[in-house]
Scaffold this motif. Structure first.
Motif, short mmCIF file in Angstrom:
data_model
loop_
_atom_site.label_atom_id
_atom_site.label_comp_id
_atom_site.label_asym_id
_atom_site.label_seq_id
_atom_site.Cartn_x
_atom_site.Cartn_y
_atom_site.Cartn_z
N VAL A 187 10.35 0.74 -1.83
CA VAL A 187 10.27 -0.46 -1.00
C VAL A 187 11.20 -0.32 0.20
CG1 VAL A 187 10.73 -2.95 -0.93
CG2 VAL A 187 9.52 -1.97 -2.88
N THR A 188 12.42 0.16 -0.04
CA THR A 188 13.38 0.33 1.05
C THR A 188 12.86 1.28 2.10
OG1 THR A 188 15.22 -0.13 -0.45
CG2 THR A 188 15.76 1.00 1.61
N GLN A 189 12.32 2.41 1.69
CA GLN A 189 11.77 3.36 2.64
C GLN A 189 10.60 2.75 3.42
OE1 GLN A 189 11.26 6.56 -0.30
NE2 GLN A 189 11.91 7.88 1.40
N PHE A 228 0.81 -1.21 0.00
CA PHE A 228 0.00 0.00 0.00
C PHE A 228 0.85 1.27 0.00
CE2 PHE A 228 -3.38 -2.91 1.46
CZ PHE A 228 -4.37 -2.55 0.55
N TRP A 229 1.91 1.30 0.81
CA TRP A 229 2.73 2.52 0.89
C TRP A 229 3.45 2.81 -0.42
CZ3 TRP A 229 5.20 1.28 6.27
CH2 TRP A 229 4.27 1.58 7.27
N THR A 230 3.89 1.79 -1.15
CA THR A 230 4.60 2.03 -2.40
C THR A 230 3.65 2.25 -3.57
OG1 THR A 230 4.82 -0.33 -2.88
CG2 THR A 230 6.66 0.74 -1.72
N TRP A 274 -9.02 7.54 7.07
CA TRP A 274 -8.72 8.75 7.86
C TRP A 274 -8.14 9.86 6.99
CZ3 TRP A 274 -9.78 9.78 12.94
CH2 TRP A 274 -10.34 8.74 13.66
N ARG A 275 -8.18 9.67 5.65
CA ARG A 275 -7.70 10.66 4.67
C ARG A 275 -6.23 11.02 4.88
NH1 ARG A 275 -11.39 13.90 6.68
NH2 ARG A 275 -10.10 15.75 6.32
N LEU A 276 -5.41 10.02 5.11
CA LEU A 276 -3.97 10.21 5.27
C LEU A 276 -3.23 9.65 4.07
CD1 LEU A 276 -3.51 9.11 8.99
CD2 LEU A 276 -3.88 11.42 8.09
N ILE A 277 -2.09 10.23 3.79
CA ILE A 277 -1.22 9.71 2.74
C ILE A 277 0.22 9.89 3.19
CG2 ILE A 277 -1.16 11.89 1.44
CD1 ILE A 277 -1.21 10.08 -1.13
N VAL A 278 1.05 8.89 2.93
CA VAL A 278 2.47 8.97 3.28
C VAL A 278 3.26 9.16 1.99
CG1 VAL A 278 2.86 6.45 3.29
CG2 VAL A 278 4.37 7.95 4.60
N ARG A 279 4.19 10.10 2.05
CA ARG A 279 5.02 10.43 0.90
C ARG A 279 6.44 10.71 1.36
NH1 ARG A 279 2.73 8.55 -3.35
NH2 ARG A 279 0.97 9.65 -4.16
N ASN A 280 7.35 10.73 0.39
CA ASN A 280 8.70 11.20 0.64
C ASN A 280 8.64 12.67 1.00
OD1 ASN A 280 10.64 9.13 0.18
ND2 ASN A 280 10.03 9.15 -1.96
N GLU A 281 9.72 13.17 1.55
CA GLU A 281 9.77 14.60 1.88
C GLU A 281 9.61 15.47 0.64
OE1 GLU A 281 13.43 14.67 4.08
OE2 GLU A 281 12.39 14.34 5.98
#
Length: 163
Positions: free
Chosen positions: A114-116, A87-89, A100-107
């Protein structure tokens, strides 16, 4: 992709809400994954292709056998890890994060690698790392600091597709 600084960063309670939602989903997924293996072993035992030996049933076999217990544990860990990495990649959102309307991204706003994702997962302490969110000026969890990621809140209106 442009930097997503225009989106608000996710606070502690919203992150915990998504974490609890995902914990329920992971639990269900793990039950299904374990049930699949137990069903396969049950079918093999009923046709006498395998025997449980000293173990009473498939559950005892999978949890106490010196060889199969670690393999079964690794299988369940791979299921759990794959859930988050997938899901994250792919979209930057687990199902709990989407709710919850969240999203994770790089800075820099790009999707996680995958590594991150692995760094983020293995430094999360099963969610305990979110305890640093209220104390970090950028509202990052310990795992976000290590993975160089940020969790943003998506707007209520409009598309909730990944940025």
């Amino acid at each position: 992709m442009s930097h997503d600084s225009h989106l608000p960063t996710a606070g502690f309670f919203r992150r915990i809400g998504a974490l609890l939602y995902d914990a329920c989903l992971i639990l269900a997924l793990e039950i299904i994954a374990a049930g699949l293996i137990i069903a396969i072993l049950g079918a093999l035992a009923s046709t006498e292709l395998i025997q449980y030996g000293q173990y009473q049933d498939a559950s005892g076999f999978l949890t106490h056998h010196p060889l199969w217990s670690p393999i079964f544990t690794a299988y369940l860990a791979i299921v759990w890890i794959s859930f988050f990495v997938w899901f994250w990649t792919r979209t930057g959102q687990t199902l709990g994060m989407k709710a919850w309307r969240l999203i994770v991204r790089n800075e820099d706003g790009s999707p996680l690698t995958v590594t991150q994702s692995l760094i983020r997962l293995f430094t999360s302490g099963f969610g305990v790392s979110n305890l640093t969110v209220p104390f970090d000026p950028q509202k990052r969890g310990f795992h976000d600091i290590w993975a160089k990621s940020q969790v943003y809140v998506l707007p209520k209106t409009g598309s909730q597709k990944p940025l």
